[in-house]
Design an enzyme around this catalytic site. Structure first.
Site, short mmCIF file in Angstrom:
data_model
loop_
_atom_site.label_atom_id
_atom_site.label_comp_id
_atom_site.label_asym_id
_atom_site.label_seq_id
_atom_site.Cartn_x
_atom_site.Cartn_y
_atom_site.Cartn_z
N GLU A 263 0.88 -1.17 0.00
CA GLU A 263 0.00 0.00 0.00
C GLU A 263 0.91 1.21 0.00
OE1 GLU A 263 -2.73 0.50 3.39
OE2 GLU A 263 -2.34 2.59 2.94
N CYS A 300 -2.66 7.65 5.16
CA CYS A 300 -2.68 7.34 3.72
C CYS A 300 -3.96 7.84 3.07
CB CYS A 300 -2.53 5.84 3.51
SG CYS A 300 -3.54 4.89 4.62
P1 NAP Z 1 9.38 3.86 3.69
O1 NAP Z 1 10.56 4.70 3.41
O2 NAP Z 1 8.62 3.40 2.52
O3 NAP Z 1 9.87 2.64 4.56
C1 NAP Z 1 8.96 1.65 5.01
C2 NAP Z 1 9.72 0.39 5.29
O4 NAP Z 1 10.19 -0.18 4.08
C3 NAP Z 1 10.92 0.63 6.15
O5 NAP Z 1 10.96 -0.39 7.11
C4 NAP Z 1 12.09 0.57 5.21
O6 NAP Z 1 13.20 -0.05 5.79
C5 NAP Z 1 11.59 -0.34 4.11
N1 NAP Z 1 12.12 0.04 2.81
C6 NAP Z 1 12.03 1.26 2.22
N2 NAP Z 1 12.60 1.24 1.02
C7 NAP Z 1 13.08 0.00 0.84
C8 NAP Z 1 13.80 -0.63 -0.20
N3 NAP Z 1 14.16 0.03 -1.31
N4 NAP Z 1 14.13 -1.92 -0.05
C9 NAP Z 1 13.81 -2.58 1.07
N5 NAP Z 1 13.14 -2.04 2.09
C10 NAP Z 1 12.78 -0.76 1.98
O7 NAP Z 1 8.35 4.61 4.63
P2 NAP Z 1 8.55 5.36 6.00
O8 NAP Z 1 9.90 5.17 6.55
O9 NAP Z 1 7.44 4.92 6.80
O10 NAP Z 1 8.31 6.88 5.62
C11 NAP Z 1 8.97 7.52 4.56
C12 NAP Z 1 7.97 8.14 3.63
O11 NAP Z 1 7.04 7.14 3.17
C13 NAP Z 1 7.04 9.16 4.24
O12 NAP Z 1 7.63 10.43 4.34
C14 NAP Z 1 5.88 9.14 3.31
O13 NAP Z 1 6.13 9.91 2.19
C15 NAP Z 1 5.77 7.70 2.90
N6 NAP Z 1 4.71 6.96 3.66
C16 NAP Z 1 3.49 6.85 3.06
C17 NAP Z 1 2.49 6.20 3.72
C18 NAP Z 1 1.15 6.06 3.09
O14 NAP Z 1 0.29 5.43 3.69
N7 NAP Z 1 0.92 6.60 1.93
C19 NAP Z 1 2.69 5.64 4.97
C20 NAP Z 1 3.95 5.75 5.56
C21 NAP Z 1 4.95 6.41 4.86
P3 NAP Z 1 14.24 0.79 6.69
O15 NAP Z 1 13.46 1.88 7.35
O16 NAP Z 1 14.74 -0.23 7.62
O17 NAP Z 1 15.20 1.36 5.75
#
Ligand code: NAP
Length: 526
Positions: A263, A300
């Site tokens: 998602e 989200c």
């Molecule tokens: P994220 O960067 O997508 O990370 C979520 C999880 O996925 C983390 O545990 C991260 O691991 C892992 N991950 C991220 N990129 C990866 C990759 N290329 N390969 C393997 N694993 C990967 O989300 P976030 O840390 O929660 O927040 C960052 C941004 O995501 C927010 O600023 C926002 O823009 C977006 N977000 C969107 C929603 C939504 O519902 N639309 C919800 C939450 C976040 P590590 O942290 O261990 O690196």
């Protein structure tokens, strides 16, 4: 007590490098130190999950129900320590933590009820017709069965309800799949406390060791290795488009590709039709201001895009909405990185040509706090510039003022897949805009009439998903009991001996479940 260790089944292990979580309100690191999972620990957790699967897949619905209810009970037993840890690791208030704990408990209990009742396996029986001409018909029976070990990525914005024992874990455990959680680094302590509750529940209800493991990480390596592991059969993720798509691609490039239910982003468009704007402008502005700023916009389903027809009423409405947003205090964001992401995407969008910012520029004192922002743009500019279509994760919304109905239709057609879309209108004006509503329905997982998209009811009829890029598979929901379907596959038994059939498919229907018998829904035995 938080140990900072990984849990490979019930065994604590801390061999890897360490990291700390962060308190965004205090703007400082929390005390506990967590060990990142090593390659060996990851392999051990997957091997144990694989072993546990051979027992767990055959555990009865009643026993799984007892397990899920016991997890709910043990989470409540964690008491204030869970709430305090949650608030320290997320900056979210205690009221939100308690509410989210309630939702998490409710989700666990609803899956417990589902598997106890048992009809969810969609048992279907077509009995043999040995005398059928020209060829006899075989006896064939079908039901849904668990796929195998599942990896759940904890979500930063829901430390309880979409993380360690959240809806993804509850639905995977309900289906008969062991779960390995890749704990979110921002709330590793909350994750460990919930892990302790799950492990206690597993022990009390006699579940196999390895039915649940929790691995820590502070970088992408642990998640990447888990998704690549040949014995993992399904992956669930909530987070950024970049992260979700990267994991989806890894899973599809494996020798044996596996599903990734990711998602990702959504801007949740709201279409305001003209008559309702004339009649209800004040209440719409109040509701929107609340929805945009709820949870500091970190949902989200946050309404990031408002579409309307250019008019004096729309101009007055946007000014009023901006005023209301300017009067709402800045809120704490989950983590400095999320705040940084909010600031940079918001600045990128507002720096585009012809974008007008309507809210006051008023920087928050705490570096991790964010004020909401409202901007506006013409339909023509929006159509020309795809940068304006992307999610700004946080309290931000863009009002698109369309010249006429045709332009509103073009803007609707230009939108990508969404989790939600909302129509604010008078019932009698809906037919006038039926073409726009029809297009909007095609790109969304949930269409809302005269409501706000934030607030996702957890019930069987909820669909929380949507066409790409909102998710990687629009056929499945991550909220509600339908979420269990992500972890099962159909298995048909042909001419299978009665005594070896699963209970759900036996002639006598010992589980008294609803089945399809020769095409008719019934709970009757054969
Ligand atoms: P994220 O960067 O997508 O990370 C979520 C999880 O996925 C983390 O545990 C991260 O691991 C892992 N991950 C991220 N990129 C990866 C990759 N290329 N390969 C393997 N694993 C990967 O989300 P976030 O840390 O929660 O927040 C960052 C941004 O995501 C927010 O600023 C926002 O823009 C977006 N977000 C969107 C929603 C939504 O519902 N639309 C919800 C939450 C976040 P590590 O942290 O261990 O690196």
């Amino acid at each position: 007590m938080i140990t900072g260790k990984n849990y490979i089944g019930s065994t604590a292990s801390g061999l890897g490098t360490t990291f700390k979580t962060f308190n965004p309100i205090e703007n400082s690191e929390n005390d506990a130190t967590f060990h990142e999972a090593t390659e060996q620990e990851i392999n051990d957790a997957v091997a144990l999950a694989k072993k546990a699967f051979f027992t767990y897949k055959n555990v009865s619905g009643l026993e799984k129900s007892n397990f899920l209810n016991a997890i709910a009970d043990e989470i409540l037993e964690l008491g204030d320590e869970l709430i305090t840890t949650y608030t320290k690791e997320s900056g979210l208030p205690a009221g939100r933590a308690t509410g989210e704990r309630g939702r998490t408990i409710g989700q666990l209990r609803s899956f417990a009820n589902l598997v106890k009742e048992g009809s969810w396996v969609e048992a279907s029986i077509d009995t043999a017709e040995p005398n059928r001409a020209p060829l006899p018909k075989v006896d064939i029976r079908k039901m849904l069965v668990a796929v195998g070990p599942v990896v759940v990525f904890g979500a930063s914005n829901f430390p309880l309800a979409f993380s360690t024992a959240g809806g993804d874990t509850a639905s995977a455990l309900a289906s008969g799949c062991p779960v390995i959680v890749k704990s979110h680094p921002m709330h590793a302590g909350t994750g460990e406390l919930v892990t302790s509750a799950i492990l206690k529940a597993a022990q009390k209800t006699g579940m196999p060791n390895g039915v649940f493991s929790n691995l820590n990480s502070s970088g992408i390596e642990v998640g990447t290795q888990l998704v690549k592991h040949k014995d993992i059969k399904s992956v669930v993720f909530t987070g950024s488009f970049t992260g979700g798509k990267a994991l989806f691609d890894i899973a599809n490039n494996r020798p044996e590709p596996i599903p990734v239910f990711a998602e990702m982003g959504s801007i949740n468009p709201i279409v305001i039709l003209p008559n309702t704007l004339e009649n209800n402008a004040e209440s719409i502005a109040n509701n929107l201001a609340g929805s945009i700023t709820l949870g500091t916009g970190q949902f989200c389903t946050n309404p990031g895009l408002i579409l309307g027809l250019k008019s004096d009423a729309l101009t007055a409405f946007t000014k009023n909405l901006a005023l209301k947003l300017s009067g709402i205090d800045a809120g704490c964001m989950l983590h400095p990185n999320i705040k940084k992401g909010f600031a940079s995407t918001k600045e990128m969008v507002t720096a585009q040509d012809n974008v007008v910012v309507l809210t006051e520029k008023n920087a928050a004192e705490n570096p991790n706090f964010a004020k909401s922002q409202l901007a506006t743009v013409s339909g023509k500019t929006f159509l020309k510039n795809p940068k304006l279509h992307q999610e700004v994760f946080g309290p931000f919304s863009l009002v698109v003022q369309c010249e006429n109905k045709d332009e509103l239709l073009n803007v609707s057609q230009a939108l990508e897949g969404q989790l939600t879309a909302t129509i604010l209108g008078e019932s009698e004006e809906l037919t006038n805009y039926s073409e726009i509503i029809s297009f909007i329905s095609d790109i969304t997982g949930r269409i809302i009439f005269n409501g706000m998209p934030t607030g996702v009811e957890v019930c069987p009829s909820m669909h929380h998903g949507g066409p790409y890029p909102a998710t990687t598979d629009s056929r499945f929901t991550s909220v509600g009991t339908g979420a269990i379907k992500r972890f099962v596959r159909p298995l048909s038994f042909q001419n299978w001996p009665e005594e070896l059939l699963p209970e759900a498919l036996k002639n006598k229907n010992p589980l008294s479940i609803l089945r399809h018998l020769n095409g008719t829904a019934t709970a009757k035995s054969i």
